[in-house]
Design an enzyme around this catalytic site. Structure first.
Site, short mmCIF file in Angstrom:
data_model
loop_
_atom_site.label_atom_id
_atom_site.label_comp_id
_atom_site.label_asym_id
_atom_site.label_seq_id
_atom_site.Cartn_x
_atom_site.Cartn_y
_atom_site.Cartn_z
N ASP A 126 -25.28 -33.92 -16.87
CA ASP A 126 -25.59 -32.59 -17.48
C ASP A 126 -25.93 -31.61 -16.16
OD1 ASP A 126 -24.79 -33.15 -19.88
OD2 ASP A 126 -26.70 -33.32 -20.67
N HIS A 137 -19.55 -44.01 -3.65
CA HIS A 137 -19.94 -45.36 -3.79
C HIS A 137 -19.66 -46.19 -2.63
CE1 HIS A 137 -20.97 -44.67 -7.78
NE2 HIS A 137 -19.71 -44.07 -7.88
N LEU A 138 -20.64 -47.08 -1.99
CA LEU A 138 -20.47 -47.82 -0.75
C LEU A 138 -19.48 -48.88 -1.18
CD1 LEU A 138 -24.25 -47.93 -0.04
CD2 LEU A 138 -22.76 -47.45 1.63
N SER A 139 -19.75 -49.53 -2.46
CA SER A 139 -18.84 -50.61 -2.67
C SER A 139 -17.79 -49.87 -3.64
CB SER A 139 -19.67 -51.50 -3.65
OG SER A 139 -20.03 -51.07 -4.76
N ARG A 170 -31.42 -55.53 2.12
CA ARG A 170 -31.04 -56.58 1.19
C ARG A 170 -29.52 -56.54 1.07
NH1 ARG A 170 -34.98 -58.70 -1.84
NH2 ARG A 170 -33.34 -60.18 -2.17
N ARG A 190 -20.03 -51.66 -14.40
CA ARG A 190 -19.79 -50.86 -13.37
C ARG A 190 -18.56 -49.88 -13.31
NH1 ARG A 190 -24.06 -52.19 -9.97
NH2 ARG A 190 -24.61 -54.33 -10.01
N TYR A 218 -23.45 -54.28 0.49
CA TYR A 218 -23.55 -52.91 0.92
C TYR A 218 -23.69 -52.77 2.48
CZ TYR A 218 -24.97 -52.65 -4.18
OH TYR A 218 -24.81 -52.66 -5.57
N GLU A 239 -18.28 -37.62 -5.58
CA GLU A 239 -19.23 -38.81 -6.26
C GLU A 239 -18.90 -39.74 -5.06
OE1 GLU A 239 -17.95 -40.32 -9.98
OE2 GLU A 239 -18.84 -42.27 -9.86
N ASN A 255 -24.23 -40.11 -4.32
CA ASN A 255 -24.25 -41.53 -4.86
C ASN A 255 -25.18 -41.83 -5.73
OD1 ASN A 255 -24.22 -44.37 -5.21
ND2 ASN A 255 -23.90 -44.87 -2.94
N ARG A 269 -16.22 -54.74 -9.28
CA ARG A 269 -17.32 -55.52 -9.48
C ARG A 269 -17.41 -55.66 -11.21
NH1 ARG A 269 -21.79 -52.70 -6.31
NH2 ARG A 269 -22.90 -54.88 -7.06
N PRO A 285 -31.08 -44.67 -6.98
CA PRO A 285 -32.10 -46.02 -7.11
C PRO A 285 -31.85 -46.96 -6.24
CG PRO A 285 -31.39 -45.64 -9.18
CD PRO A 285 -30.92 -44.37 -8.40
N ASN A 286 -32.59 -47.50 -5.40
CA ASN A 286 -32.49 -48.92 -4.51
C ASN A 286 -31.73 -48.58 -3.47
OD1 ASN A 286 -34.12 -50.76 -6.26
ND2 ASN A 286 -32.40 -50.23 -7.84
N ALA A 336 -27.31 -47.05 -9.58
CA ALA A 336 -27.05 -47.30 -11.16
C ALA A 336 -26.91 -46.18 -12.11
CB ALA A 336 -28.11 -48.43 -11.17
N HIS A 349 -23.92 -45.11 -14.16
CA HIS A 349 -23.39 -45.97 -15.21
C HIS A 349 -23.91 -45.65 -16.61
CE1 HIS A 349 -21.30 -47.67 -11.84
NE2 HIS A 349 -22.44 -48.47 -11.38
O1 CA2 Z 1 -21.62 -49.08 -4.33
C1 CA2 Z 1 -22.52 -48.13 -4.58
O2 CA2 Z 1 -22.69 -47.23 -3.64
C2 CA2 Z 1 -23.29 -48.22 -6.05
O3 CA2 Z 1 -23.41 -46.79 -6.23
C3 CA2 Z 1 -24.65 -48.93 -5.38
C4 CA2 Z 1 -25.26 -49.12 -6.73
C5 CA2 Z 1 -24.61 -49.62 -7.86
O4 CA2 Z 1 -25.63 -49.90 -9.13
C6 CA2 Z 1 -23.47 -48.99 -8.27
O5 CA2 Z 1 -22.77 -49.53 -9.26
C7 CA2 Z 1 -22.37 -48.75 -7.07
C8 CA2 Z 1 -26.69 -50.12 -6.47
C9 CA2 Z 1 -27.39 -49.50 -5.11
C10 CA2 Z 1 -28.33 -50.39 -4.93
O6 CA2 Z 1 -28.41 -50.64 -3.49
C11 CA2 Z 1 -29.28 -51.56 -2.83
C12 CA2 Z 1 -28.94 -51.59 -1.43
C13 CA2 Z 1 -29.57 -52.72 -0.84
C14 CA2 Z 1 -30.05 -53.71 -1.42
C15 CA2 Z 1 -30.17 -53.73 -2.69
C16 CA2 Z 1 -29.59 -52.71 -3.60
#
Ligand code: CA2
Length: 164
Positions: free
Chosen positions: A88, A101-103, A19, A112, A24, A99, A75, A108, A11-12, A78, A81
């Site tokens: 499963d 993750h960008l960050s 954003r 997370r 990110y 797995e 990836n 953080r 998601p997102n 959210a 977590h």
């Molecule tokens: O660092 C990552 O890739 C995460 O999976 C990104 C998730 C975050 O909940 C994880 O803890 C770490 C959030 C993705 C939201 O992506 C956005 C991208 C641009 C603007 C807003 C949200």
């Protein structure tokens, strides 16, 4: 037929590059996919990259990958977590799973720091921004090649050195 790798985004992540670039980065998911498609070709792989804001859809795609793909890069965003359902589904796959993750979630907020998904993953790549997708694909290419040692390796494009 070339082995297919499912690359799933939670998601997102459709908002990437639009954003919060300070967290990110500036690349969009389409930018990342373009680079990944090119890199997949050098590895003799095909990628199927998808994004969903819905947990159940991600579960359905993981189940699809179970019978059609040679590996999964995910990836879960959210859902990393929170989602026992995604865990499963991944545990039901007899495939290499990475797995991604960008960050770096460990730098953080505390919520997370826990990943439900990690126990199903061969490894985790985190904190390298959009470039992490290519690192994950390189790692996956090796896992897939090691799993079928008889299969011919893809040409890397590297030229042989001539002896003088
Ligand atoms: O660092 C990552 O890739 C995460 O999976 C990104 C998730 C975050 O909940 C994880 O803890 C770490 C959030 C993705 C939201 O992506 C956005 C991208 C641009 C603007 C807003 C949200």
């Amino acid at each position: 037929m070339k082995p297919k790798i499912m690359v799933l985004n939670g998601p997102n992540l459709n908002l990437l590059g639009v954003r919060q670039p300070h967290i990110y980065g500036h690349d969009t998911l389409a930018d990342i996919e373009r680079r990944l498609q090119a890199r997949a070709r050098t590895h003799g792989l095909v990628i199927d990259m998808r994004q969903s804001n819905h947990e159940g859809e991600l579960v359905t795609w993981i189940q699809e990958a179970r019978t059609t793909c040679a590996g999964i890069i995910i990836n879960p965003a959210a859902y990393t977590h929170t989602s026992v359902a995604i865990l499963d589904a991944l545990l039901a796959c007899d495939l290499p799973i990475i797995e991604l993750h960008l960050s770096n979630p460990h730098k953080r907020e505390e919520f997370r720091h826990r990943s439900f998904v990690t126990v199903a993953a061969k490894g985790v790549i985190a904190g390298f921004g959009a470039g992490g997708y290519e690192l994950a694909l390189d790692a996956m290419a090796k896992l897939v090649a090691d799993a079928s040692p008889g299969a011919p390796r893809a040409k890397t494009g590297a030229k042989k050195r001539r002896t003088p």
